[in-house]
Enzyme design. Sequence first.
Site, PDB file in Angstrom:
ATOM      1  N   LYS A   1       0.811  -1.224   0.000  1.00 18.36           N
ATOM      2  CA  LYS A   1       0.000   0.000   0.000  1.00 18.36           C
ATOM      3  C   LYS A   1       0.843   1.271   0.000  1.00 18.36           C
ATOM      4  O   LYS A   1       0.464   2.270  -0.603  1.00 18.36           O
ATOM      5  CB  LYS A   1      -0.954   0.001   1.191  1.00 18.36           C
ATOM      6  CG  LYS A   1      -1.974  -1.127   1.117  1.00 18.36           C
ATOM      7  CD  LYS A   1      -2.887  -1.106   2.315  1.00 18.36           C
ATOM      8  CE  LYS A   1      -3.810  -2.313   2.285  1.00 18.36           C
ATOM      9  NZ  LYS A   1      -4.783  -2.267   3.367  1.00 18.36           N
TER      10      LYS A   1
ATOM     11  N   ASP B   1      -9.529   2.178   3.641  1.00 19.19           N
ATOM     12  CA  ASP B   1      -9.370   1.341   4.837  1.00 19.19           C
ATOM     13  C   ASP B   1      -9.922   1.992   6.101  1.00 19.19           C
ATOM     14  O   ASP B   1     -10.573   1.339   6.912  1.00 19.19           O
ATOM     15  CB  ASP B   1      -7.898   1.031   5.087  1.00 19.19           C
ATOM     16  CG  ASP B   1      -7.380  -0.033   4.131  1.00 19.19           C
ATOM     17  OD1 ASP B   1      -8.195  -0.755   3.543  1.00 19.19           O
ATOM     18  OD2 ASP B   1      -6.143  -0.125   3.984  1.00 19.19           O
TER      19      ASP B   1
END
Length: 232
Positions: A75, A105
Amino acid sequence: MTWHEWREAPAGDYAVIGDPVSHSRSPAMHAAAYRELGLDLTYRAIRGPRDEIVQALDHLAALGYKGLNVTVPLKDLAFAWADRPEATVSVNTLCLGSRTGISTDEEGFVRSLPEDLRGPVPTLILGAGGTAQALARRLIRDGRLLQVWNRTPARWDGFLAEHPGAIQVAEPDPAGCRLIINATSAGLSGESPPVLWDRIAPDALAVDLVYGRRTPFLEQAEAAGVATLDGT
Ligand code: ATR
């Protein structure tokens, strides 16, 4: 589940990229959504190691992929690849054409909480990596009283300078908190931060952001008699 090495991936519309990627539930979720919506799209699982991720993303963009979900441990690299990241340190979603990256997220985490814990309840976050800091930023926006702890305390310095309302604690002491979040990677190596479990309130919720496994942190929380939630 079927997955492809990035060099061998067939052309397609969307995919999840990670390393490993075989455990990802994204292909099943997207296949179900496409079916439901009557969309004729493909969604694949693709493995790309960290040291090849830039070539992998460029290659998939050239193959015609429109968008990717990005999972652990890529990420932060996806964030660096994006020209226009709409996040602070990591992204989990890339639009390949525009090189835009976003992170869903933190919002997903807040929505996964029971309703009474979504508001400004006192919260303790353990860890100070990208995951911990992105979540801390999101939670502080709700006006939460936030306590933070890390094994290496100085990693919170920059954040604390920007957010004077957050309090750094010397020990992982959950006293007075309704929510305690383990954002360390300790569970991946079968360890847990040294939480003072005998001080936790009986109505607290303990969450480990590690995905899909019972970590020592969650086992200890259960033994202390509080409710738990894993990172799934
Ligand atoms: P991510 O980007 O996923 O947040 P990271 O930057 O590697 O990952 O951060 C991992 C976090 O887990 C760090 O806060 C690390 O503590 P240090 O900053 O002291 O290294 C924490 N961590 C990892 N293993 C741990 C353990 N066994 N006990 C306590 N904390 C641990």
